[in-house]
Design an enzyme around this catalytic site. Structure first.
Site, PDB file in Angstrom:
ATOM      1  CG  ASP A 179      -2.147   0.931   0.935  1.00  0.00           C
ATOM      2  OD1 ASP A 179      -3.149   0.437   0.366  1.00  0.00           O
ATOM      3  OD2 ASP A 179      -2.080   2.129   1.273  1.00  0.00           O
ATOM      4  CG  ASP A 233      -9.754  -3.308  -4.354  1.00  0.00           C
ATOM      5  OD1 ASP A 233     -10.727  -3.262  -5.123  1.00  0.00           O
ATOM      6  OD2 ASP A 233      -9.811  -2.925  -3.168  1.00  0.00           O
ATOM      7  CB  CYS A 286     -15.360   0.823  -4.233  1.00  0.00           C
ATOM      8  SG  CYS A 286     -14.420  -0.346  -3.253  1.00  0.00           S
TER       9      CYS A 286
END
Length: 363
Positions: A179, A233, A286
Protein backbone atom coordinates in the site's frame (compact mmCIF):
# COMPACT_ATOMS: atom_id res chain seq x y z
CA UNK A 1 -24.82 14.19 -6.00
CA UNK A 2 -27.70 15.19 -8.28
CA UNK A 3 -29.22 12.30 -10.21
CA UNK A 4 -32.24 12.68 -12.46
CA UNK A 5 -34.11 9.53 -13.44
CA UNK A 6 -34.62 10.71 -17.04
CA UNK A 7 -30.88 11.35 -17.56
CA UNK A 8 -29.00 8.73 -15.47
CA UNK A 9 -25.31 9.58 -15.19
CA UNK A 10 -24.93 11.62 -18.40
CA UNK A 11 -26.96 9.18 -20.49
CA UNK A 12 -24.62 6.26 -19.87
CA UNK A 13 -27.65 3.98 -19.44
CA UNK A 14 -25.90 1.82 -16.90
CA UNK A 15 -29.17 1.01 -15.16
CA UNK A 16 -32.18 -0.14 -17.21
CA UNK A 17 -35.01 2.37 -16.98
CA UNK A 18 -37.39 -0.18 -15.49
CA UNK A 19 -34.93 -0.87 -12.64
CA UNK A 20 -34.02 2.74 -11.87
CA UNK A 21 -36.55 3.32 -9.05
CA UNK A 22 -35.60 0.04 -7.37
CA UNK A 23 -31.90 0.89 -7.74
CA UNK A 24 -32.34 4.29 -6.07
CA UNK A 25 -34.49 2.78 -3.32
CA UNK A 26 -31.78 0.21 -2.48
CA UNK A 27 -29.09 2.91 -2.39
CA UNK A 28 -31.02 4.72 0.34
CA UNK A 29 -31.27 1.66 2.57
CA UNK A 30 -28.65 0.91 5.28
CA UNK A 31 -25.94 -1.52 4.23
CA UNK A 32 -26.60 -4.99 5.73
CA UNK A 33 -23.94 -6.84 7.70
CA UNK A 34 -21.90 -9.69 6.23
CA UNK A 35 -19.07 -11.74 7.63
CA UNK A 36 -16.84 -14.61 6.61
CA UNK A 37 -15.68 -17.63 8.61
CA UNK A 38 -11.96 -18.32 8.28
CA UNK A 39 -12.11 -21.51 6.26
CA UNK A 40 -8.50 -22.62 6.85
CA UNK A 41 -8.92 -22.95 10.59
CA UNK A 42 -9.67 -26.41 11.96
CA UNK A 43 -12.44 -24.78 14.01
CA UNK A 44 -14.24 -23.40 10.93
CA UNK A 45 -16.88 -26.13 10.97
CA UNK A 46 -17.35 -25.76 14.71
CA UNK A 47 -17.79 -21.98 14.40
CA UNK A 48 -20.34 -22.41 11.61
CA UNK A 49 -22.31 -25.02 13.55
CA UNK A 50 -22.25 -22.86 16.67
CA UNK A 51 -23.64 -19.96 14.66
CA UNK A 52 -26.34 -22.05 13.01
CA UNK A 53 -27.44 -24.08 16.02
CA UNK A 54 -27.14 -21.47 18.74
CA UNK A 55 -26.82 -17.84 17.72
CA UNK A 56 -28.89 -17.85 14.54
CA UNK A 57 -31.77 -19.63 16.28
CA UNK A 58 -31.64 -17.23 19.22
CA UNK A 59 -31.26 -14.31 16.85
CA UNK A 60 -34.29 -15.35 14.81
CA UNK A 61 -36.41 -15.61 17.97
CA UNK A 62 -35.19 -12.24 19.23
CA UNK A 63 -35.91 -10.57 15.90
CA UNK A 64 -39.48 -11.86 15.85
CA UNK A 65 -40.14 -9.80 18.95
CA UNK A 66 -38.24 -6.79 17.68
CA UNK A 67 -40.20 -6.13 14.52
CA UNK A 68 -41.34 -2.71 15.65
CA UNK A 69 -37.90 -1.16 15.23
CA UNK A 70 -38.32 -0.29 11.58
CA UNK A 71 -35.97 -2.83 9.96
CA UNK A 72 -36.45 -5.85 7.76
CA UNK A 73 -35.82 -8.44 10.44
CA UNK A 74 -35.14 -11.64 8.51
CA UNK A 75 -32.94 -14.53 9.69
CA UNK A 76 -29.27 -14.75 8.62
CA UNK A 77 -28.61 -16.65 5.38
CA UNK A 78 -25.42 -17.97 3.74
CA UNK A 79 -24.19 -16.19 0.61
CA UNK A 80 -25.11 -18.71 -2.12
CA UNK A 81 -22.00 -18.08 -4.24
CA UNK A 82 -19.43 -18.41 -1.43
CA UNK A 83 -18.06 -21.96 -0.94
CA UNK A 84 -19.02 -24.22 1.96
CA UNK A 85 -21.44 -21.76 3.59
CA UNK A 86 -18.52 -19.86 5.11
CA UNK A 87 -19.92 -16.38 4.32
CA UNK A 88 -23.16 -15.12 5.84
CA UNK A 89 -25.57 -12.29 5.21
CA UNK A 90 -27.37 -10.67 8.15
CA UNK A 91 -30.01 -8.23 6.85
CA UNK A 92 -29.42 -5.79 9.70
CA UNK A 93 -27.29 -2.68 9.70
CA UNK A 94 -24.13 -2.54 11.80
CA UNK A 95 -25.65 0.26 13.87
CA UNK A 96 -28.70 -1.91 14.67
CA UNK A 97 -26.52 -4.88 15.68
CA UNK A 98 -24.38 -2.70 17.96
CA UNK A 99 -27.26 -0.91 19.69
CA UNK A 100 -30.08 -3.45 19.88
CA UNK A 101 -30.23 -5.39 23.19
CA UNK A 102 -31.98 -8.24 21.34
CA UNK A 103 -28.84 -9.08 19.39
CA UNK A 104 -26.16 -8.03 21.90
CA UNK A 105 -25.06 -11.63 22.51
CA UNK A 106 -24.62 -12.20 18.80
CA UNK A 107 -22.66 -8.95 18.51
CA UNK A 108 -20.28 -9.96 21.32
CA UNK A 109 -19.71 -13.31 19.63
CA UNK A 110 -18.81 -11.61 16.33
CA UNK A 111 -16.37 -9.26 18.07
CA UNK A 112 -14.69 -12.04 20.08
CA UNK A 113 -14.32 -14.41 17.14
CA UNK A 114 -13.07 -11.60 14.92
CA UNK A 115 -10.34 -10.75 17.45
CA UNK A 116 -9.26 -14.40 17.47
CA UNK A 117 -9.13 -14.57 13.66
CA UNK A 118 -11.98 -17.07 13.28
CA UNK A 119 -14.33 -14.54 11.64
CA UNK A 120 -13.70 -11.60 9.31
CA UNK A 121 -16.35 -8.89 9.12
CA UNK A 122 -16.28 -8.02 5.42
CA UNK A 123 -18.71 -6.67 2.85
CA UNK A 124 -20.05 -9.21 0.39
CA UNK A 125 -18.76 -7.39 -2.70
CA UNK A 126 -15.29 -7.26 -1.14
CA UNK A 127 -15.20 -11.07 -1.02
CA UNK A 128 -15.62 -11.44 -4.80
CA UNK A 129 -12.20 -10.36 -6.24
CA UNK A 130 -10.14 -12.89 -4.21
CA UNK A 131 -12.58 -15.67 -5.17
CA UNK A 132 -12.24 -14.86 -8.87
CA UNK A 133 -8.45 -14.73 -8.49
CA UNK A 134 -8.54 -18.48 -7.64
CA UNK A 135 -5.39 -18.59 -5.48
CA UNK A 136 -3.71 -21.97 -4.80
CA UNK A 137 -1.29 -22.75 -1.93
CA UNK A 138 1.79 -22.70 -4.18
CA UNK A 139 1.02 -19.33 -5.79
CA UNK A 140 3.00 -16.15 -5.37
CA UNK A 141 0.39 -13.41 -4.93
CA UNK A 142 0.70 -9.63 -5.10
CA UNK A 143 -2.00 -7.39 -3.63
CA UNK A 144 -1.03 -4.00 -5.07
CA UNK A 145 -3.35 -1.71 -3.07
CA UNK A 146 -4.03 -3.87 -0.06
CA UNK A 147 -5.12 -1.67 2.86
CA UNK A 148 -7.17 -1.97 4.98
CA UNK A 149 -6.63 -5.69 4.41
CA UNK A 150 -9.90 -7.63 4.26
CA UNK A 151 -9.13 -8.98 0.78
CA UNK A 152 -5.51 -9.63 1.79
CA UNK A 153 -6.69 -11.75 4.70
CA UNK A 154 -8.84 -13.73 2.29
CA UNK A 155 -5.84 -14.30 0.02
CA UNK A 156 -3.74 -15.49 2.97
CA UNK A 157 -6.48 -17.97 3.88
CA UNK A 158 -6.38 -19.35 0.33
CA UNK A 159 -2.62 -19.84 0.57
CA UNK A 160 -3.24 -21.95 3.70
CA UNK A 161 -6.21 -23.83 2.22
CA UNK A 162 -4.51 -27.25 2.46
CA UNK A 163 -2.82 -26.84 5.84
CA UNK A 164 -5.12 -29.34 7.54
CA UNK A 165 -4.82 -31.90 4.71
CA UNK A 166 -1.07 -32.03 4.01
CA UNK A 167 1.88 -33.14 6.16
CA UNK A 168 3.96 -30.14 5.06
CA UNK A 169 4.01 -27.53 7.83
CA UNK A 170 3.92 -24.54 5.48
CA UNK A 171 2.64 -23.85 1.96
CA UNK A 172 5.17 -22.80 -0.66
CA UNK A 173 3.18 -19.73 -1.73
CA UNK A 174 3.42 -16.19 -0.41
CA UNK A 175 1.25 -13.06 -0.30
CA UNK A 176 2.95 -9.68 -0.83
CA UNK A 177 0.60 -6.94 0.37
CA UNK A 178 1.47 -3.41 -0.71
CA UNK A 179 0.00 0.00 0.00
CA UNK A 180 1.25 3.51 -0.79
CA UNK A 181 -0.04 4.97 2.49
CA UNK A 182 2.25 4.32 5.44
CA UNK A 183 -0.49 4.68 8.07
CA UNK A 184 -2.79 2.33 6.19
CA UNK A 185 0.01 -0.22 6.12
CA UNK A 186 -0.27 -0.44 9.91
CA UNK A 187 -3.98 -1.17 9.50
CA UNK A 188 -3.00 -3.87 7.02
CA UNK A 189 -0.61 -5.47 9.50
CA UNK A 190 -3.27 -5.40 12.22
CA UNK A 191 -5.78 -7.10 9.91
CA UNK A 192 -3.38 -9.84 8.76
CA UNK A 193 -1.62 -10.66 12.03
CA UNK A 194 -4.78 -12.32 13.36
CA UNK A 195 -4.14 -15.15 10.90
CA UNK A 196 -0.61 -15.79 12.23
CA UNK A 197 0.76 -16.64 8.79
CA UNK A 198 4.50 -16.65 8.03
CA UNK A 199 3.72 -16.63 4.27
CA UNK A 200 3.00 -12.93 4.20
CA UNK A 201 4.86 -9.64 3.89
CA UNK A 202 3.89 -5.95 3.79
CA UNK A 203 5.49 -3.34 1.54
CA UNK A 204 4.97 0.43 1.46
CA UNK A 205 5.39 1.66 -2.11
CA UNK A 206 3.61 3.45 -4.94
CA UNK A 207 1.85 0.60 -6.75
CA UNK A 208 2.23 2.22 -10.17
CA UNK A 209 6.03 1.90 -9.93
CA UNK A 210 6.20 -1.16 -7.68
CA UNK A 211 9.78 -2.53 -7.83
CA UNK A 212 10.84 -5.98 -8.87
CA UNK A 213 11.68 -8.03 -5.78
CA UNK A 214 14.28 -10.80 -5.84
CA UNK A 215 14.42 -14.22 -4.23
CA UNK A 216 16.63 -17.30 -4.25
CA UNK A 217 15.26 -20.33 -6.08
CA UNK A 218 15.76 -23.99 -5.17
CA UNK A 219 19.29 -23.82 -6.62
CA UNK A 220 20.11 -20.74 -4.51
CA UNK A 221 20.20 -18.57 -7.63
CA UNK A 222 19.05 -14.97 -7.20
CA UNK A 223 16.19 -14.29 -9.60
CA UNK A 224 13.38 -11.75 -10.00
CA UNK A 225 10.04 -12.46 -8.37
CA UNK A 226 7.07 -12.56 -10.70
CA UNK A 227 3.60 -13.42 -9.50
CA UNK A 228 1.09 -16.12 -10.38
CA UNK A 229 -1.79 -13.95 -9.16
CA UNK A 230 -2.09 -10.17 -8.93
CA UNK A 231 -4.95 -8.23 -7.35
CA UNK A 232 -5.39 -4.62 -8.51
CA UNK A 233 -8.06 -3.21 -6.22
CA UNK A 234 -7.16 0.31 -7.26
CA UNK A 235 -7.94 3.70 -5.65
CA UNK A 236 -11.24 4.98 -7.00
CA UNK A 237 -13.95 7.58 -6.55
CA UNK A 238 -15.92 5.12 -4.39
CA UNK A 239 -19.29 6.03 -5.85
CA UNK A 240 -20.32 2.39 -5.52
CA UNK A 241 -20.20 2.73 -1.71
CA UNK A 242 -23.12 5.14 -1.38
CA UNK A 243 -24.87 2.90 1.14
CA UNK A 244 -21.80 2.77 3.38
CA UNK A 245 -20.62 6.37 2.84
CA UNK A 246 -23.67 8.64 2.57
CA UNK A 247 -21.45 11.74 2.31
CA UNK A 248 -20.71 10.74 -1.31
CA UNK A 249 -24.24 11.83 -2.22
CA UNK A 250 -23.14 15.44 -1.76
CA UNK A 251 -19.43 15.28 -2.59
CA UNK A 252 -19.61 13.31 -5.89
CA UNK A 253 -18.83 15.05 -9.17
CA UNK A 254 -17.88 13.73 -12.65
CA UNK A 255 -14.26 14.84 -12.34
CA UNK A 256 -13.53 12.38 -9.50
CA UNK A 257 -13.38 9.31 -11.72
CA UNK A 258 -11.64 11.09 -14.57
CA UNK A 259 -8.94 12.35 -12.21
CA UNK A 260 -8.11 8.80 -11.16
CA UNK A 261 -8.27 7.17 -14.59
CA UNK A 262 -4.57 7.56 -15.45
CA UNK A 263 -3.41 6.36 -12.03
CA UNK A 264 -5.64 3.29 -12.31
CA UNK A 265 -4.27 2.62 -15.76
CA UNK A 266 -0.65 2.87 -14.54
CA UNK A 267 -1.29 0.52 -11.62
CA UNK A 268 -2.98 -2.04 -13.85
CA UNK A 269 -0.17 -1.82 -16.38
CA UNK A 270 2.44 -2.35 -13.66
CA UNK A 271 0.51 -5.33 -12.33
CA UNK A 272 0.60 -6.94 -15.77
CA UNK A 273 4.36 -6.31 -16.02
CA UNK A 274 4.85 -8.23 -12.74
CA UNK A 275 2.57 -11.13 -13.74
CA UNK A 276 3.97 -14.52 -14.68
CA UNK A 277 3.14 -15.77 -18.19
CA UNK A 278 -0.09 -17.71 -17.83
CA UNK A 279 -0.91 -15.92 -14.57
CA UNK A 280 -4.14 -14.20 -13.63
CA UNK A 281 -4.80 -10.57 -12.68
CA UNK A 282 -8.06 -9.27 -11.25
CA UNK A 283 -8.87 -5.57 -11.59
CA UNK A 284 -11.54 -4.18 -9.25
CA UNK A 285 -12.90 -0.86 -7.99
CA UNK A 286 -15.64 0.38 -5.67
CA UNK A 287 -17.00 2.56 -8.44
CA UNK A 288 -19.93 2.41 -10.86
CA UNK A 289 -18.17 4.75 -13.26
CA UNK A 290 -17.16 3.17 -16.61
CA UNK A 291 -14.29 5.66 -16.88
CA UNK A 292 -12.74 3.81 -13.93
CA UNK A 293 -13.70 0.33 -15.09
CA UNK A 294 -14.42 -0.53 -18.75
CA UNK A 295 -12.34 2.39 -20.03
CA UNK A 296 -9.27 1.21 -18.11
CA UNK A 297 -9.66 -2.38 -19.34
CA UNK A 298 -10.33 -1.33 -22.92
CA UNK A 299 -7.18 0.78 -22.99
CA UNK A 300 -5.01 -1.98 -21.53
CA UNK A 301 -6.39 -4.56 -23.94
CA UNK A 302 -5.64 -2.24 -26.83
CA UNK A 303 -2.11 -1.33 -25.72
CA UNK A 304 -0.82 -4.63 -24.33
CA UNK A 305 -0.20 -7.71 -26.43
CA UNK A 306 -0.63 -11.14 -24.90
CA UNK A 307 -3.36 -9.99 -22.50
CA UNK A 308 -6.83 -11.53 -22.74
CA UNK A 309 -10.08 -11.02 -20.89
CA UNK A 310 -11.02 -14.28 -19.14
CA UNK A 311 -14.44 -15.16 -17.75
CA UNK A 312 -13.96 -18.93 -17.53
CA UNK A 313 -13.67 -19.01 -13.72
CA UNK A 314 -16.58 -21.06 -12.27
CA UNK A 315 -17.00 -18.46 -9.53
CA UNK A 316 -17.22 -15.66 -12.09
CA UNK A 317 -19.70 -17.56 -14.23
CA UNK A 318 -21.91 -18.14 -11.18
CA UNK A 319 -21.76 -14.42 -10.39
CA UNK A 320 -23.06 -13.57 -13.87
CA UNK A 321 -26.46 -14.75 -12.63
CA UNK A 322 -26.52 -11.68 -10.36
CA UNK A 323 -27.66 -8.27 -11.56
CA UNK A 324 -25.04 -6.58 -13.69
CA UNK A 325 -24.56 -3.68 -16.06
CA UNK A 326 -25.42 -4.12 -19.77
CA UNK A 327 -21.85 -3.21 -20.76
CA UNK A 328 -20.59 -6.34 -19.02
CA UNK A 329 -22.73 -8.64 -21.17
CA UNK A 330 -22.22 -7.24 -24.65
CA UNK A 331 -19.32 -4.99 -25.63
CA UNK A 332 -17.36 -2.08 -24.21
CA UNK A 333 -19.16 0.16 -26.73
CA UNK A 334 -22.11 1.17 -24.56
CA UNK A 335 -22.49 4.93 -25.09
CA UNK A 336 -25.53 6.00 -27.17
CA UNK A 337 -23.38 7.87 -29.67
CA UNK A 338 -19.83 9.01 -30.30
CA UNK A 339 -21.01 12.64 -30.28
CA UNK A 340 -22.47 12.36 -26.76
CA UNK A 341 -19.27 10.69 -25.59
CA UNK A 342 -17.18 13.52 -27.06
CA UNK A 343 -19.26 15.99 -25.05
CA UNK A 344 -18.82 13.93 -21.90
CA UNK A 345 -15.07 13.59 -22.47
CA UNK A 346 -14.77 17.33 -23.10
CA UNK A 347 -16.17 17.96 -19.63
CA UNK A 348 -13.82 15.42 -18.04
CA UNK A 349 -10.74 16.06 -20.23
CA UNK A 350 -9.92 12.54 -21.43
CA UNK A 351 -9.86 11.04 -24.88
CA UNK A 352 -13.09 9.39 -26.11
CA UNK A 353 -10.93 6.81 -27.89
CA UNK A 354 -10.21 5.30 -24.46
CA UNK A 355 -13.72 3.86 -24.65
CA UNK A 356 -13.62 3.08 -28.36
CA UNK A 357 -10.62 0.87 -29.06
CA UNK A 358 -10.00 -0.31 -32.59
CA UNK A 359 -11.67 -3.58 -31.79
CA UNK A 360 -14.56 -4.69 -29.60
CA UNK A 361 -14.21 -7.06 -26.68
CA UNK A 362 -17.13 -9.50 -26.77
CA UNK A 363 -17.97 -11.27 -23.51
Amino acid sequence: MFIHSSLPLFGQELIPEQEWDQFMSILRQPLPSTFRITGTRHVATAVRECLQQTFFLELSKALQGAGGQGEELAPPTPLPWYPDQLAWYVPLSKAFIRKSPDVSKFHRFLVDESDQGNISRQEAVSMIPPLVLDVLPHHKVLDMCAAPGSKTAQLIEMIHANDERTPSPLPSGVVVANDADNKRCYMLVHQAKRLKSPCFMVTNHDASVFPVLYHHDEHDVRCPLYYDRVLCDVPCSGDGTLRKNPTIWRSWNPALGAGLHRLQLRILNRGLELLQPGGRLVYSTCSLNPVENEAVLATILQLCRGVSLVISSPIFLSLLSLSHFPSLCHVFHFYPSFVSLCFFSFLLAFSPFLLFPSFYIHL
